[in-house]
Scaffold this motif. Structure first.
Motif, PDB file in Angstrom:
ATOM      1  N   TYR A  10       0.916   1.433  -2.988  1.00  0.00           N
ATOM      2  CA  TYR A  10       1.699   2.443  -2.278  1.00  0.00           C
ATOM      3  C   TYR A  10       2.532   1.796  -1.184  1.00  0.00           C
ATOM      4  O   TYR A  10       2.140   0.778  -0.610  1.00  0.00           O
ATOM      5  N   VAL A  11       3.670   2.415  -0.877  1.00  0.00           N
ATOM      6  CA  VAL A  11       4.494   2.045   0.262  1.00  0.00           C
ATOM      7  C   VAL A  11       4.200   3.063   1.361  1.00  0.00           C
ATOM      8  O   VAL A  11       4.265   4.270   1.114  1.00  0.00           O
ATOM      9  N   THR A  12       3.851   2.595   2.534  1.00  0.00           N
ATOM     10  CA  THR A  12       3.678   3.475   3.683  1.00  0.00           C
ATOM     11  C   THR A  12       4.945   3.378   4.516  1.00  0.00           C
ATOM     12  O   THR A  12       5.360   2.281   4.897  1.00  0.00           O
ATOM     13  N   VAL A  13       5.557   4.518   4.772  1.00  0.00           N
ATOM     14  CA  VAL A  13       6.796   4.571   5.548  1.00  0.00           C
ATOM     15  C   VAL A  13       6.449   5.120   6.927  1.00  0.00           C
ATOM     16  O   VAL A  13       5.856   6.199   7.035  1.00  0.00           O
ATOM     17  N   THR A  14       6.790   4.366   7.968  1.00  0.00           N
ATOM     18  CA  THR A  14       6.489   4.778   9.339  1.00  0.00           C
ATOM     19  C   THR A  14       7.759   4.812  10.176  1.00  0.00           C
ATOM     20  O   THR A  14       8.753   4.159   9.852  1.00  0.00           O
ATOM     21  N   ASP A  51       2.988 -10.865   6.471  1.00  0.00           N
ATOM     22  CA  ASP A  51       1.874 -11.408   7.225  1.00  0.00           C
ATOM     23  C   ASP A  51       0.710 -11.490   6.243  1.00  0.00           C
ATOM     24  O   ASP A  51       0.888 -11.166   5.070  1.00  0.00           O
ATOM     25  N   PRO A  52      -0.466 -11.889   6.642  1.00  0.00           N
ATOM     26  CA  PRO A  52      -1.551 -12.054   5.672  1.00  0.00           C
ATOM     27  C   PRO A  52      -1.926 -10.783   4.902  1.00  0.00           C
ATOM     28  O   PRO A  52      -2.416 -10.867   3.780  1.00  0.00           O
ATOM     29  N   GLU A  53      -1.677  -9.600   5.470  1.00  0.00           N
ATOM     30  CA  GLU A  53      -2.126  -8.369   4.823  1.00  0.00           C
ATOM     31  C   GLU A  53      -1.019  -7.440   4.353  1.00  0.00           C
ATOM     32  O   GLU A  53      -1.266  -6.555   3.543  1.00  0.00           O
ATOM     33  N   THR A  54       0.206  -7.607   4.853  1.00  0.00           N
ATOM     34  CA  THR A  54       1.251  -6.616   4.606  1.00  0.00           C
ATOM     35  C   THR A  54       2.635  -7.239   4.474  1.00  0.00           C
ATOM     36  O   THR A  54       2.994  -8.143   5.225  1.00  0.00           O
ATOM     37  N   TRP A  55       3.406  -6.714   3.514  1.00  0.00           N
ATOM     38  CA  TRP A  55       4.842  -6.953   3.475  1.00  0.00           C
ATOM     39  C   TRP A  55       5.467  -5.870   4.345  1.00  0.00           C
ATOM     40  O   TRP A  55       5.047  -4.718   4.298  1.00  0.00           O
ATOM     41  N   TYR A  64       8.931   0.015   6.384  1.00  0.00           N
ATOM     42  CA  TYR A  64       8.273   0.135   5.083  1.00  0.00           C
ATOM     43  C   TYR A  64       7.185  -0.929   5.007  1.00  0.00           C
ATOM     44  O   TYR A  64       7.437  -2.091   5.331  1.00  0.00           O
ATOM     45  N   HIS A  65       5.985  -0.527   4.599  1.00  0.00           N
ATOM     46  CA  HIS A  65       4.834  -1.427   4.558  1.00  0.00           C
ATOM     47  C   HIS A  65       4.221  -1.386   3.158  1.00  0.00           C
ATOM     48  O   HIS A  65       3.945  -0.305   2.633  1.00  0.00           O
ATOM     49  N   VAL A  66       4.009  -2.575   2.586  1.00  0.00           N
ATOM     50  CA  VAL A  66       3.373  -2.705   1.272  1.00  0.00           C
ATOM     51  C   VAL A  66       2.228  -3.684   1.426  1.00  0.00           C
ATOM     52  O   VAL A  66       2.430  -4.802   1.930  1.00  0.00           O
ATOM     53  N   PRO A  67       1.017  -3.297   1.007  1.00  0.00           N
ATOM     54  CA  PRO A  67      -0.108  -4.240   1.135  1.00  0.00           C
ATOM     55  C   PRO A  67       0.077  -5.467   0.250  1.00  0.00           C
ATOM     56  O   PRO A  67       0.603  -5.374  -0.851  1.00  0.00           O
ATOM     57  N   VAL A  68      -0.339  -6.610   0.750  1.00  0.00           N
ATOM     58  CA  VAL A  68      -0.324  -7.853  -0.029  1.00  0.00           C
ATOM     59  C   VAL A  68      -1.533  -7.799  -0.953  1.00  0.00           C
ATOM     60  O   VAL A  68      -2.648  -7.521  -0.511  1.00  0.00           O
ATOM     61  N   PRO A  69      -1.301  -8.056  -2.249  1.00  0.00           N
ATOM     62  CA  PRO A  69      -2.452  -8.003  -3.197  1.00  0.00           C
ATOM     63  C   PRO A  69      -3.464  -9.100  -2.952  1.00  0.00           C
ATOM     64  O   PRO A  69      -3.219 -10.099  -2.361  1.00  0.00           O
TER      65      PRO A  69
END
Length: 69
Positions: A10-14, A51-55, A64-69
């Motif tokens: 999922y993309v989280t939009v903030t 970063d280590p956890e998120t694009w 826009y935030h996308v978790p790094v797999p």
């Protein structure tokens, strides 16, 4: 996310200034597909940083935030 969401990416939009979650986009099969869809939603290709956890990408006033797999 909560238990009612489907599996996938999922993309989280903030909102950039407040950090308030505006919406979620997805699910997508991969993080790359999620990043492409976020750019389509933003109306232009986005420049992503990782970063280590998120694009993360920004198009004022949204991030826009996308978790790094």
């Amino acid at each position: 996310m909560n238990g009612s969401t489907q599996p996938g990416v999922y993309v989280t939009v903030t909102h950039i200034e407040t950090g308030e979650v505006v919406r979620h986009l997805g699910p997508y099969d991969t993080a790359a597909a999620a990043r492409t869809a976020a750019g389509e939603q933003a109306g232009r290709p986005l420049t992503w940083s990782r970063d280590p956890e998120t694009w993360r990408a920004e198009k004022d006033p949204l991030a826009y935030h996308v978790p790094v797999p």
